[in-house]
Design a protein around this motif. Structure first.
Motif, short mmCIF file in Angstrom:
data_model
loop_
_atom_site.label_atom_id
_atom_site.label_comp_id
_atom_site.label_asym_id
_atom_site.label_seq_id
_atom_site.Cartn_x
_atom_site.Cartn_y
_atom_site.Cartn_z
N SER A 207 0.83 -1.21 0.00
CA SER A 207 0.00 0.00 0.00
C SER A 207 0.86 1.26 0.00
CB SER A 207 -0.93 0.00 1.21
OG SER A 207 -1.85 -1.06 1.13
N GLN A 244 -7.90 0.19 -1.68
CA GLN A 244 -8.18 0.69 -0.33
C GLN A 244 -8.74 2.12 -0.37
OE1 GLN A 244 -4.16 -0.61 1.14
NE2 GLN A 244 -5.36 -1.13 2.96
N HIS A 248 -12.41 3.19 1.01
CA HIS A 248 -12.48 4.27 2.01
C HIS A 248 -13.38 5.41 1.53
CE1 HIS A 248 -11.19 6.78 5.31
NE2 HIS A 248 -10.78 7.72 4.46
N MET A 256 -14.44 -1.90 5.71
CA MET A 256 -13.12 -1.82 5.10
C MET A 256 -12.41 -3.18 5.09
SD MET A 256 -10.50 -0.42 3.65
CE MET A 256 -10.76 1.35 3.64
N MET A 260 -11.71 -5.58 1.87
CA MET A 260 -10.31 -5.82 1.53
C MET A 260 -10.03 -7.30 1.36
SD MET A 260 -8.27 -3.14 4.00
CE MET A 260 -6.89 -4.27 4.09
N CYS A 341 -0.44 -3.51 4.72
CA CYS A 341 -1.64 -2.88 4.16
C CYS A 341 -2.86 -3.02 5.06
CB CYS A 341 -1.93 -3.44 2.77
SG CYS A 341 -2.53 -5.14 2.75
#
Length: 384
Positions: A207, A244, A248, A256, A260, A341
């Motif tokens: 990330s 992500q 978000h 979240m 993910m 991440c």
């Protein structure tokens, strides 16, 4: 007479008509483990023998062999020509380290002139003659002298059986991909699945710029640390940042982690197909965190179209996992303070028991295929 290392296997005994495949694969893996050491490895019936090495390399060879799955035990042995006189003469030189002992003979060569019981008695007497303070104790001896008379015309005498890694040879089952994070659990999951013969390719979700390059290098190091056990030779790194950010921006915070994980499974399955793998492996442990409840796992499973998801740590507690991490040498690296991440955009109150229908409603706000395609387009392959 020469010093050798005797190797015995375990579960391979159960493989019947397929045993030869597993024996040859284990032979290949043994050679792989000591490829840079000058030594010979040969297969004899139900055994392997490492020979013709320098004395100073013996400890290194044993240490390497302890990482090879499929090995039941390892013994430092003396190899003799099979003859009664050779065996008797060698036993005259044995000096015991304990006060009590026994002789345990395995006569695989049934043409040898004495049976196992006769040899045990005869050799025990010879050893007693040269160790006047010793006594025979067949039930709880302080030392056992093993005499292994094989069909190849050789006899092997040794004093210990070092417990091997067990399991099945790596490469003996279908290949898999493993979601490799920078934590404690996923390297242990690699170890556990390799023990069942699975060859693994690592997948890491990065990330950047929310996570550092040091975090990625930490995962590369973990892959290298597991390699003696897993033979992992490549790590596939995928940028997860855009996914992500999209979650978000468009979805409720508490979804979240759930969303993910669903993206990770989808991407892992697609990458698995490109490398010829047939399963996905994760380091999930039931109830450890919010994403590892039955409901959360059900949500992740539902997006895997064709592949099983193996969770070898599912019923282990954290201390058991940490013990294995320390054993295989990954623990100290895993606890280095570089975030992965899963710590990015972490919600204050993540869903513990997500409802699948509501998860799908939140997910419908996203361009799932577009986000997956972009993530895969960022793929970086790192050789381990």
């Amino acid at each position: 007479m020469k010093n050798v290392i005797m190797i015995k296997y375990g579960e391979i005994y159960l493989k019947g008509n397929n045993r030869n495949f597993f024996e040859n694969l284990l032979l290949k893996n043994i050679k792989y483990a000591i490829y840079d050491i000058n030594a010979k490895v040969k297969k004899i019936r139900t055994r392997y023998v490492v020979s013709d090495y320098e004395a100073q390399d013996e400890d290194k060879i044993v240490e390497r062999l302890l990482t090879v799955f499929g090995i039941h035990s390892i013994s430092r042995a003396v190899e003799l020509e099979t003859s009664k006189q050779e065996i008797f003469d060698f036993c005259k030189t044995i000096k015991l380290s304990g006060a009590t002992f026994k002789v345990e003979t395995n006569r695989a060569d049934k043409s040898f002139e004495m049976n196992s019981m006769q040899l045990n008695c005869e050799l025990g007497g010879i050893i007693l003659d040269n160790n006047s303070n010793a006594k025979v104790d067949v039930h709880k001896p302080q030392q056992t002298i093993f005499v292994d008379i094989r069909e190849n015309g050789k006899t092997y005498i040794y004093y210990e059986n070092i417990k091997g890694a067990g399991g099945m040879p790596v490469g003996s089952s279908a290949d898999g991909v493993v979601m490799l994070s920078g934590g404690i659990d996923s390297p242990v999951a690699c170890y556990k699945m390799a023990k069942r013969g699975m060859y693994l390719t690592g997948i890491h979700f990065a990330s950047y710029p929310y996570t550092s390059n040091e975090a990625k290098e930490k995962v590369v190091k973990l892959a290298k640390l597991t390699k003696p056990y897993t033979h992992m030779h490549r790590l596939l790194v995928v940028s997860f940042t855009k996914i992500q950010e999209a979650i978000h921006k468009n979805c409720k915070d508490e979804y979240m982690i759930t969303l993910m994980r669903r993206f990770m499974v989808r991407i892992s399955e697609r990458l698995a197909k490109t490398v010829g793998a047939k399963a996905i492996v994760t380091g999930e442990d039931l109830g450890q965190v919010a994403s590892q409840t039955v409901e959360s796992i059900t949500s992740s499973n539902s997006v895997a179209e064709t592949m099983p998801i193996f969770r070898p740590l599912i019923a282990m507690d954290k201390e058991e996992i940490i013990d294995i991490a320390k054993k295989i040498g990954t623990y100290e690296t895993s606890i280095l303070p570089y975030e992965d991440c899963c710590t990015v955009f972490l919600p204050k109150y993540p869903l513990i028991k997500p409802n699948l229908k509501k998860v799908e409603e939140e997910e419908s706000k996203l361009d799932i295929e577009g986000l997956i395609d972009f993530a895969i387009s960022t793929l970086e392959e790192i050789r381990i």
